[in-house]
Design a protein around this motif. Sequence first.
Motif: not given
Length: 544
Positions: A416, A441, A443, A461, A467-471, A485-486, A504
Motif C-alpha cells: 500500500t 484499488r 480508498d 475508516d 473504500d477499497a472494497t467497493s472500488c 467506486w460502486k 492498494h
Amino acid sequence: MKPLTQFLFTFILAFSAAAETLYNGIEVPTPWPPADRAPTREPMELPYLKNPPAIIPIDVGRQLFVDDFLIEKTDLKRTFHNAEYYPDNPVLSPDKEWESGESQNHPAPTAMPFSDGVWFDPQTQLFKMWYMGGYVKSTCYAESKDGITWTKPELDVVPGTNIVQTHGRDSATVWLDLLDPDPQRRYKLFSYLRPDDNGRYTIYFSSDGKHWGDPVATSGPTGDRCTVFYNPFRKVWVYNIRAYEPGGVGRYRRYHENADVLEAAKWKEGEPVFWVGADTGDYMRDDLKTPCELYNLDCAAYESLLIGLFSIWRGQPQDRAKPNEICIGFSRDGFHWDRPSHTPFIPVSEQYGDWNWGNVQSAGGCCLVVGDKLYFYVSGRKGVQGSPSSGVCSTGLATLRRDGFASMDAIDGEGTLTTRPVKFSGKHLFINADASQGEIRVDILPTIFVGGRLRTDNPMDPIEGFDATSCTPINTNLTRASVTWKSGQDLSSLANTPVQFRFHLKNARLYSFCVTDDPNGASNGYVAAGGPGLTGSQDVAAPR
C-alpha cells in the motif's frame, strides 16, 4: 513618507514576500533565490522534503512519485526508469553541403541540437527542431509530422537552404513561448555567438521561428554552454549560466531570474548565485578517473514539477570524443534539485562506430508528450577513433512512458501507499499504472489533525462510498485510467477538504495520479515542449 507609514509599507512588502506560497503548498522564503554560497560537490539539501506542507494542493498536474513529497507511508518499492533509444536512430543526420565542418582537424558534419529546441507547434500541428547546422557554423530548422521523419525545408533566409540564423554559434536555446501575448515575440532565441566570443548571450525574437532579424538585447557575462528556460510555476525566466572553478568543482551553474525575459538578462559579474554542479553521486569512469563536472542543464515544466536534464562530463580522453551523458533531476520549488538516481538516464554508447559514441546532450524544451510516451531528442557524436574529434554529429530520439521516471511497485506481492493530506477542486481520480498482471484499488481517508498536528497513524475508516472494497479494480496497463467506486459518486463532495488517498497494489506498478474536473483526465499540468493533441503549454480539456 512619514516614518510610521514607511515602516508599515516596508513591513507589508516584507510579509508579502515572505508569505509566497507555491502551487503545491511549498513556502518560498526570502531572499529568493537563496543567497549565494561557495560552489560545492555536496548534493543539494531539499527543504521541501524536510518540511513538506501539512496539506498539499494537487490541482496542477499529475502527481509523480519521484520522491517522498507526496508519501506519508508505504511498503512499496520505488524503481527509477531510464529512457530507451529509438531503434532506427539517428532521426536527423547532416546531409547538406552547409552542414559540413571540422573538429580537432577532422571532418565534423553537423545536424544536432546543442540545446537549441525541439517543440510541437499547436498552430501548425508540426514538430519543429532548431539545430546547429555545420560545426559551430549556423542555426538551421527542420520539421516533422510525426517526430520521426524530418524534412529540411528550403527557406528564404539563405535561399535554397534551411538556415535561419547565419552567424557562427556555440550553444543556443530556442523557446516557443505560447504565453507571450505579442505574436512578434512568439519564438525566442538565445545564442552564444562565434567567432565574436564576447562572453554573452545574444537575444532575438521572431513571429515564425525562421526570420529572426536584429538582436533585441545581450545578456550579462556568461560562459559558452548556457541555456534559458521559463518556469511557469513562478512565472519567471531563468538564465542557467555556465561558470567554472579551476581546481574545484570545474564546470557548474549559476542562476538569475526575472519575470521579464529581457530584465532577467541584465546581470553584472558576481550577481548570479551558485545553483548546482555535479555532485558526489556522479561516478568517475574507470578509464578516466576524473571527477565529474556539470557540462549543461536543460530544464522544463512537466506536469507538477520541473525536470532537469543534467549533461555530466566525466573527463576528456585523447582517443575519443568526450563521453558526456544525460542524468535526470527533479525540482518542486524551481531551485533545489533532487537527483535520486545517478544512473545515466540517456547514456553514451561504448561501441565505436555508433552515432552516439561521444557527447550525448539534451535539447531545449527537454521532452514532448506524444500519446502515451515522452520523446527526448538528443545530440550524439560518432567520433573519430584515436582522436578527441566529434566526427559526425547527428540527432537521436529516446522515449519513456508518460510519467515513467519512477514507479512505486508491488511486484510478486501486495502493498500500500498512503499519501500525505492533499486537497483538490476536481472530481475525477485518474492513475497511471501497469496493473495488467494484478490490480490496484483505492480508498480515501479523512485527514485527522490533533492539536494542530497531523495524526500520521490514521485509524479512521475510509470515507463512506470511497473504500477499497467497493472500488472498481484497475487491472489494465494505462497511462490514464479512471478510478471509480460502486457508489457511482465522483469526488466533488470532497473538494477543498483535506483527504488522504490509500492505494492498494497487487502485482502492479503505480507511476502517478491526478484529480481533475475533466472526465477524460486532462490534468491541467504542464507539458514541457508540447505534443500532438495539446493546445498550449498545459494539458487542458478540449473545448466542448
